[in-house]
Design a protein around this motif. Structure first.
Motif, short mmCIF file in Angstrom:
data_model
loop_
_atom_site.label_atom_id
_atom_site.label_comp_id
_atom_site.label_asym_id
_atom_site.label_seq_id
_atom_site.Cartn_x
_atom_site.Cartn_y
_atom_site.Cartn_z
N HIS A 89 66.17 -22.70 7.68
CA HIS A 89 66.28 -21.29 7.39
C HIS A 89 65.40 -20.47 8.32
CE1 HIS A 89 67.88 -18.39 4.62
NE2 HIS A 89 66.80 -17.69 4.94
N ASN A 90 64.17 -20.96 8.53
CA ASN A 90 63.28 -20.27 9.45
C ASN A 90 63.89 -20.22 10.83
OD1 ASN A 90 61.20 -19.52 7.83
ND2 ASN A 90 60.20 -21.52 7.94
N TRP A 91 64.51 -21.31 11.20
CA TRP A 91 65.12 -21.34 12.52
C TRP A 91 66.23 -20.31 12.63
CZ3 TRP A 91 63.41 -22.36 16.84
CH2 TRP A 91 62.48 -23.39 17.05
N GLU A 92 67.08 -20.26 11.61
CA GLU A 92 68.18 -19.30 11.63
C GLU A 92 67.65 -17.90 11.88
OE1 GLU A 92 71.51 -19.82 11.32
OE2 GLU A 92 71.05 -21.96 11.43
N MET A 93 66.56 -17.63 11.18
CA MET A 93 65.92 -16.32 11.28
C MET A 93 65.44 -16.05 12.71
SD MET A 93 62.62 -15.96 8.99
CE MET A 93 61.44 -16.67 10.12
N ASN A 94 64.86 -17.07 13.32
CA ASN A 94 64.41 -16.92 14.70
C ASN A 94 65.58 -16.72 15.64
OD1 ASN A 94 61.84 -17.23 13.84
ND2 ASN A 94 61.29 -18.80 15.32
N TYR A 95 66.65 -17.50 15.43
CA TYR A 95 67.84 -17.32 16.26
C TYR A 95 68.31 -15.88 16.18
CZ TYR A 95 68.27 -22.45 15.93
OH TYR A 95 68.04 -23.78 15.98
N GLN A 96 68.38 -15.40 14.96
CA GLN A 96 68.86 -14.04 14.72
C GLN A 96 68.02 -13.03 15.50
OE1 GLN A 96 71.17 -11.78 13.80
NE2 GLN A 96 71.15 -12.17 11.61
N GLU A 97 66.70 -13.17 15.36
CA GLU A 97 65.84 -12.19 16.02
C GLU A 97 65.92 -12.32 17.54
OE1 GLU A 97 61.78 -12.12 14.79
OE2 GLU A 97 61.43 -10.19 15.74
N ALA A 98 65.99 -13.53 18.03
CA ALA A 98 66.11 -13.73 19.47
C ALA A 98 67.40 -13.08 19.98
CB ALA A 98 66.10 -15.21 19.79
N ALA A 99 68.48 -13.28 19.20
CA ALA A 99 69.76 -12.67 19.59
C ALA A 99 69.64 -11.16 19.63
CB ALA A 99 70.85 -13.10 18.63
N ILE A 100 68.90 -10.62 18.67
CA ILE A 100 68.71 -9.16 18.65
C ILE A 100 67.93 -8.70 19.89
CG2 ILE A 100 67.54 -7.28 17.44
CD1 ILE A 100 68.34 -8.62 14.84
N TYR A 101 66.87 -9.47 20.21
CA TYR A 101 66.10 -9.12 21.41
C TYR A 101 67.00 -9.11 22.64
CZ TYR A 101 61.30 -8.90 19.76
OH TYR A 101 60.15 -8.50 19.17
N LEU A 102 67.84 -10.14 22.73
CA LEU A 102 68.70 -10.22 23.90
C LEU A 102 69.70 -9.07 23.94
CD1 LEU A 102 69.30 -14.06 24.14
CD2 LEU A 102 67.89 -12.64 25.61
N GLN A 103 70.19 -8.71 22.75
CA GLN A 103 71.10 -7.57 22.69
C GLN A 103 70.38 -6.30 23.12
OE1 GLN A 103 72.47 -7.96 18.73
NE2 GLN A 103 74.20 -9.25 19.37
N GLU A 104 69.16 -6.14 22.64
CA GLU A 104 68.39 -4.95 23.01
C GLU A 104 68.16 -4.91 24.51
OE1 GLU A 104 65.81 -4.09 18.96
OE2 GLU A 104 65.13 -5.57 20.39
N GLY A 105 67.89 -6.08 25.07
CA GLY A 105 67.71 -6.16 26.51
C GLY A 105 68.97 -5.73 27.25
N GLU A 106 70.09 -6.20 26.75
CA GLU A 106 71.35 -5.91 27.41
C GLU A 106 71.73 -4.42 27.31
OE1 GLU A 106 74.58 -8.07 25.78
OE2 GLU A 106 75.76 -7.97 27.61
N ASN A 107 71.49 -3.86 26.12
CA ASN A 107 71.89 -2.47 25.89
C ASN A 107 70.83 -1.46 26.29
OD1 ASN A 107 74.21 -3.48 24.77
ND2 ASN A 107 73.36 -3.48 22.71
N ASN A 108 69.73 -1.97 26.86
CA ASN A 108 68.62 -1.10 27.23
C ASN A 108 68.09 -0.31 26.03
OD1 ASN A 108 66.80 -0.10 29.05
ND2 ASN A 108 68.13 1.54 29.78
N ASP A 109 68.12 -0.93 24.85
CA ASP A 109 67.45 -0.31 23.69
C ASP A 109 65.96 -0.60 23.81
OD1 ASP A 109 69.76 0.58 22.48
OD2 ASP A 109 70.13 -1.34 21.50
N LYS A 110 65.18 0.42 23.55
CA LYS A 110 63.73 0.21 23.63
C LYS A 110 63.27 -0.73 22.51
CE LYS A 110 63.33 2.63 27.18
NZ LYS A 110 64.50 1.86 27.62
N PHE A 111 62.24 -1.50 22.78
CA PHE A 111 61.80 -2.48 21.78
C PHE A 111 61.09 -1.84 20.60
CE2 PHE A 111 61.90 -5.18 25.67
CZ PHE A 111 63.02 -5.88 25.27
#
Lengths: 816, 816
Positions: free
Chosen positions: B65-87
């Motif tokens: 479960h913890n891992w799933e959560m990390n995957y999710q957040e990492a995916a969000i970071y990558l999406q933010e990187g791609e869309n140029n959303d500020k962190f």
């Protein structure tokens, strides 16, 4: 190229006929003074234009004579390098040299220019002439024949210099010869028949102007335009292709609407879409169909979006890109050409005994021919500036910087800061005070405020005038007040900074001239001199000073001034195109439009001129467009300018077309396309120049302010004495007088050496040098690889070659 | 950021309510599977939109479960990187995460877009409405309120996600909130009063559109426009300054001439010189003074030369320069932003035990969230493509290429060359023959000839028509002949190349659709369907195929297609400006111009509409300009387009002005300046894009043709089996089905491995990567120096970082 030294017998020997023609046996001479065996191509030379050459031709020593000859040829090589003259036009023997020298001086150039101008100006007087300047056919035909004979003379001199073979190979000269021939025949025909026939060939007269030495920039522009043509034409075809597609489409869509005259036939459709390309008929062409069906606007919006906003910009992009590329290649070839010229010159100046470099004596000899007006001090300083290694000889590597250094103006570095440093104490303090005041921020900003107030004042004053009597006899007091303030400022600045320093800044010069104009305007007002009243209205130009405040404006205006020469040459190029079109226009359309003409066309209103009475008032309905005619060359120029601006050009086109044939449109369309090319080039040029400069500034953000190229060199007393000794042995005393003065000055201040500053403004070439830093090295290497097979160089020279860097990179220019 | 794992309690637990909220003690877990201590910020996550997330949430293991959560957040970071959303907008806790996930899916985006569009489209129905679409006040006000309430809902979701503090700090959102508030009040006022008041604030509605997720490009354009403004305004001031000076000058010079209406007052003088800036009134404004004194043309020539030909171009140069600079800086910041995002994601995916890289298991977990639609095979191939070192772990250095690789579409490399390779011998030979024929030069050039003949045919045919009946019932035979030829060509090509390969080329697609249209046109002709006749006239588009012939055109048209998305977004930006101005124009000028209005102005003729009888024929004199009005939003758009094209815009301006006040001119002048800004940006953009591409092509002249990015990867049988094993342990069987198929295929052909090709089209970013090659390295180093102090990275990672090069440089892309 290397002709045996004894082959040729000199033709012109005006000053030096006593010199023996056969050269003395080489072994008799001081071996140290022997020119290098790769030596010159002609025997005995004589420069009738160079004063220095006259001075030094009294030496009877044949070796010296050989040297003079080598100096001369080296100087010619360097000149060819500088002017980008191809080396195949290099004079090959003494006869050619004489012709070369005759054809390469300012008197000859001026003659060239004035005959070309005379020929061009003749069209002011030939029918259809400007009324005030009309000349009889006999008079202007004779004038033309005279000018053409002068051109024949010029060409024959050129042929002497180039030799028949090169002459034939030189394309531009050949074209000129053909045009000359045609013009000659036509002038004679006119003279015989005593009536002007249709002489479209007059349009070719501009070739005489283009070929002038002084119009080199125009030739370069023309070359650039022709080089940009292929990509331009490609995109133009795309543009025209879409035009044709839309014309067919428009014809199908809108011709059923009988109230729409714009698309009634395919021809109309094509013509109107061409005009729409220039937006000149825009909402009108859409209106009849738009009135019937609002959605028809989509057709026009799509057409304009594709053609005007996309392809036209693409055109600019393609031209801009080609332009950039060409500029770089041009810079490269010029750089390498200069390099080759320097190599040629170098080989002529080294001796057999010391092949590793040029001694000052020979360098000085070269400069005597290359820059006769340069004084001895400057020659020595140039030598010193070139001589990086501080050895007595100048290596090829050093010599490569010749062009960068030879343009420097040398001045003794003054120890005193201000012009008034030598004045008595009281005066010094006063002037010092003024100096501080003038340089203070408070003073500057006060002046800006005054200028701004003045500006607002003028605006308000003008606004209040509203149709009153502008130029009353009494001078307005505000004018006097502001002028007094400017006068005081001028006085303070001149005294505080010294007149020379004051006028050395372009901005101050501008201030000065505007104030002077304002003063002249005041005089004109006071003495009521009507023709000068226009000076008064120049007052607002003072406001331009406000733009000094912001850096970007300074940048922009500086760039503007830097661009000015190129802009002027581009303008001249445009004028040459104008001239051709004006001649053709005059031949075909002179007298075609007149008031109330063109009643069959759709633009009849614009040509109407009616005087009718409404009630008891006479109303003049004036269309004015009949003024845009081709009745004489001045009118034609104005008409062509209007066509260049493009707006409402179709009214002029339709007017002329309705009075002549449909084919007249071709003239106007071709003119549009030609000006489009030239204008695109102008835009590309401004873009390129500006972006280049901006990039340059960005690249050197940390480094010094752009103060031009500045070099510092020190001369010791011994050196000066050494040079005096050298001169005493060889030439007249007049040369050493200046050097003696330097020694006196050194003695006065008790110095053992003196600092000199060499200074010149930065040119585009310097900027390019810095921008292409890395690439230049590659070019040199590539070039020297090619060269090695062609021209065998001294080993030491070619070895040092590859490690060379341009001057501007080694000397970090200093802010002084 | 690194919140302790036990702090937050999940808010939304729709699918997974049985999971225990407290995380298991860390020591109980397999240490190898422990997430890195720099781990995620929220406890339990759940993605309601991602189908993969649904599948995997059945695991009850807390570590998983913890891992799933990390995957999710990492995916969000990558999406933010791609869309140029500020962190700083990164969701900070589980509640925020739920809102984030809710607000970041296409349904939500679509809702955002459709409410924004609804609000914008309302102006079609509000008074002054388009006649056909008029709605009652009650109806449109209710619709508006509804849309606004939806926006409120969207904003509240955003606030939940951002938290109040970040929400307040986010400028764009705050502006949107304020506008929303104003609109709300106004809508209610309208509803209460049952009458529309002057609602200029409607112009602000476009903010809702600009804020949409899908309008990111528009936002970027707007930012770029605003960033280019300062230098633009500076030069604009220079322009206006010269205008004022010349206005004063012109007033002094020409106002004594009473037949010259253009310079009678200072205001007229100013207005006419402003219009002259756009050349719109050119020869006319000069004519009265020119008629009186020919030399007065000098004034206008000088004015136009300075303003139009110099300063206007300078404007373009300055904007172009700024634009280039901004583009580069933007690229840099985007690149570094992506890099930081990758670093963030990386830290979430490495384990405590193996901090040197990401294993495939975790990478696969990330991709399940980042790209739920990706199949297992592709996930593994992406992993393999990233993994340069061929170790089981993915280092940070490898992971940096994530964005370049993740976009690749993977396909098995087929051994067979043609689609018909598997067919029986006879069929194979036939198709092979067709294939050879279709690829032959003769065939191609024959087709070009046919197209050219067709083009000329159409032209001649149209020319012969001249006002006849275009759309007769009998279909012309030429049409059928050419269409048959095109049909046969289409058939041959499809069979010869295979339908997939045929349609993969843009040019073929174009051919196909044009032929299809032509066929539809034929149908329309045959069955006499009037509304479709316009398809027939699209026939000439076939001619566009001729442009394939020359390389430059291919280049230009390819660039055109590449530019298309950016152009479209620029067009949309322009439309947004149009919308604002249209609303303002409608509020002030609706119903102001009508036939025969504006009789007091100088442009009365253009608005005249007279029906008078000459002889016994009724002549309609129609000025049509009354059609260029602001009576509804569609009319306003057309009028604004006419103002953009600039020609004769002063007629519209003067018409409106004469019916309202002098101040109306301000509207038109401001609109001119705004469109000038946008148009200059568009020109600068086209220039930049084109020159950039040309430079790129020149830089890579020697390398391969531009076929997009292509990567080749081999997978062995063992690897596939290994992955299947991995999947069997963790997830459902559906994922492995595809992999089983691969094994079957390998067995069938007896291969031990299989080649896959990853392919994507080259983006601007790839080009920039290559262009700025050298600088990128510097940026990275500078960035990592800054980063080191801010985000402590794994040592191994930061060590490998400096030697990194972007993917496109290491993999030489191959032509396939």
């Amino acid at each position: 190229m290397a002709v045996s030294m004894d082959d040729d017998v000199p033709l012109i020997l005006t000053l030096d006929e006593s010199v023996s023609n056969a050269s003395a046996p080489l072994d008799n001479l001081d071996r140290d003074e022997l020119p290098n065996e790769n030596g010159g191509s002609y025997d005995i030379i004589n420069d009738p234009t160079s004063p220095a050459a006259g001075d030094c031709c009294v030496q009877q020593n044949s070796a010296q004579h050989n040297w003079e000859m080598n100096y001369q040829e080296a100087a010619i090589y360097l000149q060819e390098g500088e002017n980008n003259d191809k080396f195949f036009t290099h004079p090959k023997n003494a006869k050619a040299l004489a012709a070369y020298l005759f054809a390469h001086n300012h008197l000859f150039y001026l003659m060239e220019l004035s005959t070309a101008l005379l020929l061009l100006l003749l069209s002011l007087c030939e029918a259809p002439a400007v009324p005030m300047l009309r000349l009889g056919i006999f008079v202007h035909a004779t004038l033309e024949l005279f000018a053409l004979i002068v051109v024949v003379f010029e060409l024959s001199m050129k042929m002497r210099w180039l030799g028949f073979h090169t002459f034939i190979r030189h394309k531009r000269t050949m074209v000129k010869t053909c045009v000359l021939f045609v013009q000659f025949i036509e002038a004679i025909v006119v003279l015989v028949r005593q009536t002007s026939h249709v002489r479209i060939t007059r349009a070719l007269r501009c070739i005489f102007l283009v070929d002038c030495r002084y119009c080199g920039a125009v030739r370069r522009n023309l070359r650039q335009i022709f080089q940009s043509l292929p990509p331009f034409i490609d995109i133009l075809l795309l543009l025209l292709f879409f035009m044709v597609i839309f014309a067919i489409l428009g014809f199908y869509l809108f011709s059923p609407n009988h109230s729409d005259p714009y698309f009634s036939t395919l021809e109309n459709s094509l013509v109107n879409l061409f005009v729409l390309l220039t937006t000149s008929n825009f909402p009108d062409v859409m209106m009849p169909s738009y009135a019937r069906n609002p959605w028809s606007c989509v057709f026009f919006i799509v057409y304009l979006s594709i053609e005007l906003y996309f392809i036209m910009n693409l055109l600019l992009a393609v031209v801009f890109d080609t332009f950039n590329d060409i500029e770089k290649r041009k810079f490269k070839s010029l750089l390498l050409h200069k390099r080759t010229a320097i190599q040629h010159a170098y080989r002529l100046l080294i001796t057999r005994q010391r092949p590793s470099g040029i001694s000052f004596k020979h360098f000085e000899g070269l400069l005597r021919f290359y820059k006769p007006r340069m004084c001895t001090r400057e020659r020595y300083l140039t030598f010193k500036a070139l001589n990086q290694s501080n050895t007595p000889l100048l290596s090829l590597k050093d010599f490569y910087n010749f062009y960068e250094v030879v343009g420097l103006k040398w001045k003794a570095k003054r120890n005193r800061e201000h012009w008034f440093d030598d004045l008595p104490r009281t005066a010094f303090l006063i002037f010092k005070g003024i100096n501080i005041l003038v340089n203070s921020r408070v003073f500057q900003y006060t002046m800006y405020t005054v200028v701004a107030v003045n500006g607002i004042w003028i605006l308000v004053e003008t606004f209040m005038l509203q149709g009153g009597n502008f130029f009353s006899r009494n001078v307005p007091w505000s004018y006097i007040v502001f002028l007094t303030i400017y006068g005081v400022e001028l006085l303070l600045k001149t005294t505080g900074l010294g007149p020379i320093e004051y006028l050395s800044s372009g901005w101050n010069l501008f201030d000065f001239s505007v104030t002077l104009f304002a003063f002249l305007g005041l005089m004109a007002l006071a003495f009521n001199m009507e023709p000068f009243y226009f000076i008064v209205v120049l007052r607002p130009l003072q406001l331009l000073r406000l733009f000094k405040l912001k850096e970007r404006y300074r940048n922009v205006l500086d760039t503007m001034f830097e661009l000015f020469p190129r802009m002027a040459s581009l303008g001249l190029t445009l004028l040459i195109f104008y001239y051709c079109f004006a001649i053709v226009g005059m031949e075909f359309f002179a007298g075609v439009v007149y008031p109330n003409c063109c009643n069959t066309s759709t633009v009849a209103d614009s040509y109407r001129w009616v005087n009718h009475t409404v009630g008891n008032k006479t109303v003049v309905e004036e269309g004015y467009y009949y003024l845009n005619n081709f009745d004489n060359i001045l009118n034609s120029f104005v008409t062509l300018f209007e066509l260049t601006v493009v707006n409402d050009w179709y009214i002029i086109m339709e007017g002329v077309t309705s009075e002549t044939t449909h084919w007249s449109r071709l003239y106007f369309m071709i003119f549009y396309i030609v000006t489009m090319v030239v204008m695109t080039i102008i835009v590309a040029f401004i873009l390129e120049a500006f972006v280049f400069r901006m990039n340059y500034t960005r690249k050197n953000q940390d480094s010094e302010e752009d103060n031009g190229i500045v070099l510092e060199k020190e001369i010791s007393k011994e050196e000066v004495i050494g040079i005096i000794e050298l001169y005493k042995r060889t030439s007249a005393a007049s040369d050493t007088a200046q050097l003696q003065k330097i020694i006196l000055q050194m003695d006065k201040y008790g110095q053992m050496s003196m600092l000199f500053l060499g200074r010149r403004s930065r040119t585009k070439s310097d900027l390019s040098m810095k921008m292409y830093e890395e690439e230049i090295q590659e070019w040199y290497e590539e070039h020297s690889r090619k060269e090695e097979s062609q021209i065998p160089l001294q080993e030491s020279a070619s070895a040092s070659q590859s490690s060379l860097k341009p001057l501007s990179l080694r000397h970090r220019s200093q802010t002084v």
